[in-house]
Design a protein around this motif. Sequence first.
Motif, PDB file in Angstrom:
ATOM      1  N   TYR A 153      34.473 -52.037 -50.530  1.00 50.55           N
ATOM      2  CA  TYR A 153      34.806 -53.445 -50.755  1.00 50.55           C
ATOM      3  C   TYR A 153      34.572 -53.823 -52.220  1.00 50.55           C
ATOM      4  O   TYR A 153      35.427 -54.446 -52.849  1.00 50.55           O
ATOM      5  CB  TYR A 153      33.957 -54.323 -49.831  1.00 50.55           C
ATOM      6  N   LYS A 154      33.415 -53.440 -52.759  1.00 45.09           N
ATOM      7  CA  LYS A 154      33.119 -53.746 -54.165  1.00 45.09           C
ATOM      8  C   LYS A 154      34.129 -53.084 -55.090  1.00 45.09           C
ATOM      9  O   LYS A 154      34.533 -53.659 -56.097  1.00 45.09           O
ATOM     10  CB  LYS A 154      31.719 -53.262 -54.528  1.00 45.09           C
ATOM     11  N   THR A 155      34.525 -51.869 -54.753  1.00 46.29           N
ATOM     12  CA  THR A 155      35.450 -51.123 -55.601  1.00 46.29           C
ATOM     13  C   THR A 155      36.840 -51.734 -55.603  1.00 46.29           C
ATOM     14  O   THR A 155      37.456 -51.877 -56.659  1.00 46.29           O
ATOM     15  CB  THR A 155      35.539 -49.658 -55.108  1.00 46.29           C
ATOM     16  N   HIS A 156      37.343 -52.104 -54.438  1.00 45.14           N
ATOM     17  CA  HIS A 156      38.735 -52.536 -54.331  1.00 45.14           C
ATOM     18  C   HIS A 156      38.944 -54.043 -54.348  1.00 45.14           C
ATOM     19  O   HIS A 156      39.995 -54.500 -54.770  1.00 45.14           O
ATOM     20  CB  HIS A 156      39.355 -51.940 -53.070  1.00 45.14           C
ATOM     21  N   LYS A 157      37.977 -54.802 -53.890  1.00 43.07           N
ATOM     22  CA  LYS A 157      38.149 -56.260 -53.839  1.00 43.07           C
ATOM     23  C   LYS A 157      37.441 -56.976 -54.984  1.00 43.07           C
ATOM     24  O   LYS A 157      37.952 -57.956 -55.506  1.00 43.07           O
ATOM     25  CB  LYS A 157      37.650 -56.812 -52.497  1.00 43.07           C
ATOM     26  N   GLN A 158      36.258 -56.489 -55.361  1.00 43.04           N
ATOM     27  CA  GLN A 158      35.525 -57.142 -56.434  1.00 43.04           C
ATOM     28  C   GLN A 158      35.723 -56.448 -57.781  1.00 43.04           C
ATOM     29  O   GLN A 158      35.272 -56.941 -58.796  1.00 43.04           O
ATOM     30  CB  GLN A 158      34.039 -57.206 -56.088  1.00 43.04           C
ATOM     31  N   TRP A 195      37.662 -47.576 -43.683  1.00 37.03           N
ATOM     32  CA  TRP A 195      38.241 -48.797 -44.236  1.00 37.03           C
ATOM     33  C   TRP A 195      39.609 -49.067 -43.597  1.00 37.03           C
ATOM     34  O   TRP A 195      39.899 -50.175 -43.165  1.00 37.03           O
ATOM     35  CB  TRP A 195      38.378 -48.677 -45.747  1.00 37.03           C
ATOM     36  N   ASN A 196      40.451 -48.031 -43.515  1.00 39.88           N
ATOM     37  CA  ASN A 196      41.779 -48.191 -42.936  1.00 39.88           C
ATOM     38  C   ASN A 196      41.702 -48.594 -41.460  1.00 39.88           C
ATOM     39  O   ASN A 196      42.478 -49.428 -40.997  1.00 39.88           O
ATOM     40  CB  ASN A 196      42.600 -46.914 -43.098  1.00 39.88           C
ATOM     41  N   ARG A 197      40.769 -48.021 -40.723  1.00 40.80           N
ATOM     42  CA  ARG A 197      40.580 -48.377 -39.320  1.00 40.80           C
ATOM     43  C   ARG A 197      40.119 -49.838 -39.202  1.00 40.80           C
ATOM     44  O   ARG A 197      40.592 -50.579 -38.348  1.00 40.80           O
ATOM     45  CB  ARG A 197      39.567 -47.426 -38.683  1.00 40.80           C
ATOM     46  N   MET A 198      39.217 -50.254 -40.092  1.00 40.94           N
ATOM     47  CA  MET A 198      38.727 -51.625 -40.085  1.00 40.94           C
ATOM     48  C   MET A 198      39.862 -52.599 -40.396  1.00 40.94           C
ATOM     49  O   MET A 198      40.005 -53.629 -39.746  1.00 40.94           O
ATOM     50  CB  MET A 198      37.599 -51.791 -41.107  1.00 40.94           C
ATOM     51  N   VAL A 199      40.701 -52.249 -41.370  1.00 42.40           N
ATOM     52  CA  VAL A 199      41.814 -53.119 -41.752  1.00 42.40           C
ATOM     53  C   VAL A 199      42.801 -53.274 -40.590  1.00 42.40           C
ATOM     54  O   VAL A 199      43.328 -54.359 -40.367  1.00 42.40           O
ATOM     55  CB  VAL A 199      42.518 -52.554 -43.006  1.00 42.40           C
ATOM     56  N   GLN A 200      43.030 -52.203 -39.833  1.00 40.71           N
ATOM     57  CA  GLN A 200      43.949 -52.278 -38.699  1.00 40.71           C
ATOM     58  C   GLN A 200      43.403 -53.139 -37.575  1.00 40.71           C
ATOM     59  O   GLN A 200      44.162 -53.809 -36.880  1.00 40.71           O
ATOM     60  CB  GLN A 200      44.238 -50.880 -38.161  1.00 40.71           C
ATOM     61  N   GLN A 210      38.941 -57.580 -44.597  1.00 42.76           N
ATOM     62  CA  GLN A 210      39.218 -57.324 -46.005  1.00 42.76           C
ATOM     63  C   GLN A 210      39.528 -58.606 -46.783  1.00 42.76           C
ATOM     64  O   GLN A 210      39.454 -58.619 -47.996  1.00 42.76           O
ATOM     65  CB  GLN A 210      40.377 -56.327 -46.156  1.00 42.76           C
ATOM     66  N   SER A 211      39.825 -59.687 -46.083  1.00 44.25           N
ATOM     67  CA  SER A 211      40.143 -60.941 -46.764  1.00 44.25           C
ATOM     68  C   SER A 211      38.915 -61.829 -46.995  1.00 44.25           C
ATOM     69  O   SER A 211      39.033 -62.898 -47.569  1.00 44.25           O
ATOM     70  CB  SER A 211      41.200 -61.708 -45.973  1.00 44.25           C
ATOM     71  N   ILE A 212      37.747 -61.392 -46.582  1.00 41.45           N
ATOM     72  CA  ILE A 212      36.516 -62.166 -46.780  1.00 41.45           C
ATOM     73  C   ILE A 212      36.157 -62.146 -48.263  1.00 41.45           C
ATOM     74  O   ILE A 212      36.251 -61.120 -48.924  1.00 41.45           O
ATOM     75  CB  ILE A 212      35.376 -61.586 -45.917  1.00 41.45           C
ATOM     76  N   SER A 213      35.723 -63.291 -48.780  1.00 42.37           N
ATOM     77  CA  SER A 213      35.495 -63.395 -50.225  1.00 42.37           C
ATOM     78  C   SER A 213      34.057 -63.079 -50.653  1.00 42.37           C
ATOM     79  O   SER A 213      33.823 -62.713 -51.793  1.00 42.37           O
ATOM     80  CB  SER A 213      35.863 -64.796 -50.709  1.00 42.37           C
ATOM     81  N   SER A 214      33.100 -63.190 -49.763  1.00 45.06           N
ATOM     82  CA  SER A 214      31.698 -62.972 -50.122  1.00 45.06           C
ATOM     83  C   SER A 214      31.226 -61.617 -49.603  1.00 45.06           C
ATOM     84  O   SER A 214      31.518 -61.240 -48.462  1.00 45.06           O
ATOM     85  CB  SER A 214      30.860 -64.092 -49.517  1.00 45.06           C
ATOM     86  N   LEU A 215      30.472 -60.893 -50.431  1.00 43.49           N
ATOM     87  CA  LEU A 215      29.969 -59.585 -50.029  1.00 43.49           C
ATOM     88  C   LEU A 215      28.982 -59.715 -48.868  1.00 43.49           C
ATOM     89  O   LEU A 215      29.015 -58.901 -47.941  1.00 43.49           O
ATOM     90  CB  LEU A 215      29.306 -58.872 -51.212  1.00 43.49           C
ATOM     91  N   GLN A 216      28.131 -60.722 -48.882  1.00 42.41           N
ATOM     92  CA  GLN A 216      27.156 -60.897 -47.806  1.00 42.41           C
ATOM     93  C   GLN A 216      27.850 -61.196 -46.480  1.00 42.41           C
ATOM     94  O   GLN A 216      27.475 -60.662 -45.435  1.00 42.41           O
ATOM     95  CB  GLN A 216      26.156 -62.007 -48.151  1.00 42.41           C
ATOM     96  N   THR A 217      28.883 -62.025 -46.507  1.00 40.12           N
ATOM     97  CA  THR A 217      29.650 -62.321 -45.292  1.00 40.12           C
ATOM     98  C   THR A 217      30.359 -61.064 -44.806  1.00 40.12           C
ATOM     99  O   THR A 217      30.404 -60.790 -43.608  1.00 40.12           O
ATOM    100  CB  THR A 217      30.669 -63.438 -45.573  1.00 40.12           C
ATOM    101  N   PHE A 218      30.907 -60.293 -45.741  1.00 42.60           N
ATOM    102  CA  PHE A 218      31.574 -59.041 -45.395  1.00 42.60           C
ATOM    103  C   PHE A 218      30.592 -58.080 -44.728  1.00 42.60           C
ATOM    104  O   PHE A 218      30.890 -57.479 -43.699  1.00 42.60           O
ATOM    105  CB  PHE A 218      32.175 -58.403 -46.653  1.00 42.60           C
TER     106      PHE A 218
END
Length: 145
Positions: free
Chosen positions: A59-64, A116-121, A126-134
């Motif tokens: 998440y940090k690598t791809h979203k943040q 990650w791909n399984r989670m996205v499906q 993946q659309s959550i904006s906060s790392l703690q919420t994620f």
Amino acid sequence: MEYAPLTWSSCPPSYLSLLDKVQARAQRLIRLKALQDQLLPPLQPLQQRRDVAGLCVVYKTHKQHVPHLAALRQPWARPHGHTTRTAATRDHQLIVPFARTETSLRSFLPRYTRMWNRMVQQTQLQSISSLQTFKSAVNAWIKQP
């Protein structure tokens, strides 16, 4: 054990079972020292902690876009040319690096890219904006049967 979950994530299962034995012993000691009327919350399994930490790194690598993790960045999967049921989630999936051996399959990039791909499906995490919420949402997702 808590501070290096990404290092331990690709170890053989025999090594991980040794760590699980250490955690089980620590839980027994904690229960022995606790007062009889005191209810203790169960400790999370170490594998769950490793998985949550690994997904948080992805998440940090791809979203943040954290710069010191740029070497772990995987390319995004190409979108489908036609509409399918999975076409909407395909935009957020990553290309899983090729791994020939079992050891390579357990290593960080293939393992957590597949997760990650399984989670996205299955979710919209993946659309959550906060790392703690994620992190909290991933903990709940991993606990599901």
